[in-house]
Design a protein around this motif. Structure first.
Motif, PDB file in Angstrom:
ATOM      1  N   PRO A  55      54.973   0.578  92.479  1.00  0.00           N
ATOM      2  CA  PRO A  55      54.177  -0.654  92.474  1.00  0.00           C
ATOM      3  C   PRO A  55      53.499  -0.939  91.133  1.00  0.00           C
ATOM      4  N   LYS A  56      53.287   0.110  90.333  1.00  0.00           N
ATOM      5  CA  LYS A  56      52.649  -0.099  89.031  1.00  0.00           C
ATOM      6  C   LYS A  56      53.458  -1.054  88.171  1.00  0.00           C
ATOM      7  N   TYR A  57      54.780  -1.007  88.319  1.00  0.00           N
ATOM      8  CA  TYR A  57      55.667  -1.851  87.504  1.00  0.00           C
ATOM      9  C   TYR A  57      56.484  -2.826  88.354  1.00  0.00           C
ATOM     10  N   ASN A  58      56.155  -2.947  89.650  1.00  0.00           N
ATOM     11  CA  ASN A  58      56.976  -3.778  90.553  1.00  0.00           C
ATOM     12  C   ASN A  58      58.451  -3.389  90.456  1.00  0.00           C
ATOM     13  N   LEU A  59      58.698  -2.097  90.426  1.00  0.00           N
ATOM     14  CA  LEU A  59      60.026  -1.561  90.116  1.00  0.00           C
ATOM     15  C   LEU A  59      60.671  -0.948  91.350  1.00  0.00           C
ATOM     16  N   VAL A  60      61.941  -1.275  91.560  1.00  0.00           N
ATOM     17  CA  VAL A  60      62.737  -0.690  92.643  1.00  0.00           C
ATOM     18  C   VAL A  60      63.966  -0.026  92.026  1.00  0.00           C
ATOM     19  N   PHE A  61      64.190   1.223  92.391  1.00  0.00           N
ATOM     20  CA  PHE A  61      65.368   1.967  91.926  1.00  0.00           C
ATOM     21  C   PHE A  61      66.141   2.449  93.143  1.00  0.00           C
ATOM     22  N   ILE A  62      67.440   2.157  93.164  1.00  0.00           N
ATOM     23  CA  ILE A  62      68.294   2.562  94.276  1.00  0.00           C
ATOM     24  C   ILE A  62      69.549   3.243  93.736  1.00  0.00           C
ATOM     25  N   PHE A  63      69.859   4.374  94.327  1.00  0.00           N
ATOM     26  CA  PHE A  63      71.090   5.091  93.986  1.00  0.00           C
ATOM     27  C   PHE A  63      71.782   5.463  95.288  1.00  0.00           C
ATOM     28  N   LEU A  64      73.041   5.084  95.411  1.00  0.00           N
ATOM     29  CA  LEU A  64      73.816   5.404  96.606  1.00  0.00           C
ATOM     30  C   LEU A  64      75.105   6.108  96.198  1.00  0.00           C
ATOM     31  N   SER A  65      75.382   7.217  96.845  1.00  0.00           N
ATOM     32  CA  SER A  65      76.648   7.913  96.636  1.00  0.00           C
ATOM     33  C   SER A  65      77.017   8.648  97.912  1.00  0.00           C
ATOM     34  N   ASN A  66      78.205   9.225  97.918  1.00  0.00           N
ATOM     35  CA  ASN A  66      78.646  10.085  99.019  1.00  0.00           C
ATOM     36  C   ASN A  66      78.949  11.460  98.442  1.00  0.00           C
ATOM     37  N   ARG A  67      77.914  12.105  97.941  1.00  0.00           N
ATOM     38  CA  ARG A  67      78.089  13.366  97.209  1.00  0.00           C
ATOM     39  C   ARG A  67      78.624  14.487  98.094  1.00  0.00           C
ATOM     40  N   VAL A  68      78.483  14.360  99.427  1.00  0.00           N
ATOM     41  CA  VAL A  68      79.042  15.406 100.293  1.00  0.00           C
ATOM     42  C   VAL A  68      80.562  15.331 100.351  1.00  0.00           C
ATOM     43  N   ASN A  69      81.135  14.235  99.838  1.00  0.00           N
ATOM     44  CA  ASN A  69      82.592  14.130  99.706  1.00  0.00           C
ATOM     45  C   ASN A  69      82.973  14.709  98.345  1.00  0.00           C
ATOM     46  N   SER A  70      82.821  16.013  98.214  1.00  0.00           N
ATOM     47  CA  SER A  70      82.988  16.673  96.922  1.00  0.00           C
ATOM     48  C   SER A  70      83.441  18.099  97.145  1.00  0.00           C
ATOM     49  N   PRO A  71      84.244  18.646  96.254  1.00  0.00           N
ATOM     50  CA  PRO A  71      84.629  20.053  96.384  1.00  0.00           C
ATOM     51  C   PRO A  71      83.438  20.995  96.211  1.00  0.00           C
ATOM     52  N   ASP A  72      82.361  20.503  95.597  1.00  0.00           N
ATOM     53  CA  ASP A  72      81.146  21.303  95.409  1.00  0.00           C
ATOM     54  C   ASP A  72      79.957  20.358  95.605  1.00  0.00           C
ATOM     55  N   ALA A  73      79.532  20.200  96.856  1.00  0.00           N
ATOM     56  CA  ALA A  73      78.483  19.221  97.179  1.00  0.00           C
ATOM     57  C   ALA A  73      77.152  19.563  96.515  1.00  0.00           C
TER      58      ALA A  73
END
Length: 411
Positions: A362-380
């Motif tokens: 809220p200090k900067y009215n900032l929203v950060f979003i990261f989406l991945s499917n990291r469990v679909n990995s040979p080394d999660a």
């Protein structure tokens, strides 16, 4: 999308840093792909999809790709529901689980205060591996066919995955296992899925609706969110949805559009701790409601004071708000700041096991979003070891804070 410079970012610097971190993560097979979104002042400054949905590189990731939110469900479904009912005077945080759930009365869980449950310090176990009881160990794993069926019938109505339908009476067994589980001391921080299984049931008890129905009608429909909700296979082709783990032990298939969390799957895909699916833009819309103090596009969903209250620090023993995760209180001096060094103490959000997160500052009215499917990995685990989410998050601040004349550290 607005030019990032107009919102105070060094645009080229931010894009170069984010692109470099995500591209490296994909090259090192920590993730097959991802979507990153940054918004400020209610406007999108950066949005990009990277890579593919799987490592065979046949299906590209799109900004609209639907991801399994995992524990982001705890906030963007269950905590929102708790906040709304608190707003309306229908839920009292100083009351107990037993006050709202008659079937819990008589157990040692009945006297636990909702306040402590929201702070993950009620003493509940972190999680219960319900699925282990239902594995056919005699045949080296996989489902036990006295509990599951390959197709639904009158007794097997709970979809757990493709061609895996559970006996509906086994759900009662799962609730019994929660009531029978060992209870630790109140006042010790243990991040727990069971906390949120109870909160989801409390929402259902108060509203008379299933959790998925309540949050859809109360939030997602009001905001015209089409992709956000539980059980996405009921509404979309599976090609819209990022596949998660190729699960070897329990369901023995690539999980796609069914919730990754086995407990939530055994509850039929709807639970207070996991089961929500969404995409980056719609998650940003929900985040913006919180940034705006409960209002968006003429919809007034929360009191501003309720959002402020739930997102403040409330514990002497953890960094938590009420439901929401927060930065570590001693972030500046930590070797591994959380969620990142430059996040202000006002920041709140949550991460998800599948490789998701949202953070609001809220200090900067900032929203950060990261989406991945990291469990679909040979080394999660590589995803966590590489600190991908924190590095990208910090890159956002590095592109913004010089224009504020601030040093890193959120001070």
């Amino acid at each position: 999308m607005v030019p990032a410079e107009d919102l105070g970012f060094q645009s080229a610097k931010m894009a170069k840093e984010i692109d470099s971190i995500v591209t490296d993560a994909i090259a090192q097979k920590a993730i097959p792909g991802a979507v990153v979104l940054v918004a400020k002042d209610g406007k999108i400054a950066y949005e990009r999809a990277f890579g593919y949905l799987t490592y065979d590189s046949t299906e590209a990731t799109y900004p609209e790709t639907i991801y399994d939110m995992a524990s982001v469900t705890k906030i963007m479904a269950t905590t929102l529901g708790v906040m709304k009912l608190y707003d309306e005077g229908k839920l009292d945080l100083q009351k107990t689980i037993g006050d709202y759930l008659p079937w819990v009365r008589g157990s040692d869980k009945a006297s636990l205060k909702l306040w402590d449950v929201l702070l993950h310090q009620a003493g509940l176990k972190a999680w219960i591996p319900f699925y282990r009881e239902t594995i056919d160990t005699a045949n080296g794993g996989g489902i036990a066919y006295n509990i599951y069926n390959r197709e639904p019938d009158s007794g097997h109505t709970v979809r757990v995955a493709e061609h895996v339908f559970m006996r509906r009476d086994w759900v009662d067994t799962m609730y019994k296992r929660i009531l029978q589980s060992e209870l630790g001391p109140t006042g010790k921080y243990i991040y727990s899925d069971n906390d949120y299984i109870f909160l989801g049931k409390i929402i259902e008890s108060i509203t008379g609706m299933t959790l998925d129905e309540y949050v859809r009608k109360t939030f997602y429909d009001q905001l015209d969110l089409k992709y956000t909700g539980f059980k996405p296979r009921d509404r979309f082709p599976v090609s819209y949805i990022a596949p998660t783990e190729n699960e070897a032990l329990f369901r023995q298939q690539l999980i796609r559009g069914d919730v990754h969390d086995p407990g939530a799957a055994m509850f039929g895909g709807v639970a207070g701790h996991a089961g929500l699916f969404s995409n980056a833009y719609e998650l940003a819309v929900l985040a913006q409601v919180l940034v705006n103090g409960g209002v968006l596009n003429g919809q007034n969903l929360f009191k501003r004071s309720t959002i402020q209250y739930f997102t403040e620090y409330h514990s002497d023993i953890s960094r938590r708000g009420l439901g929401f995760d927060k930065p570590e209180k001693d972030n500046v001096s930590r070797r591994e700041p959380y969620p990142t060094l430059s996040a202000s103490p006002l920041t709140y959000g949550h991460t998800g096991f599948t490789g998701t997160c949202f953070w609001i500052d809220p200090k900067y009215n900032l929203v950060f979003i990261f989406l991945s499917n990291r469990v679909n990995s040979p080394d999660a685990g590589k995803f966590l070891r590489m600190s991908i989410r924190p590095k990208i998050h910090e890159a956002v601040y590095k592109a913004l804070l010089p224009n504020y004349g601030h040093e890193a550290g959120g001070q």
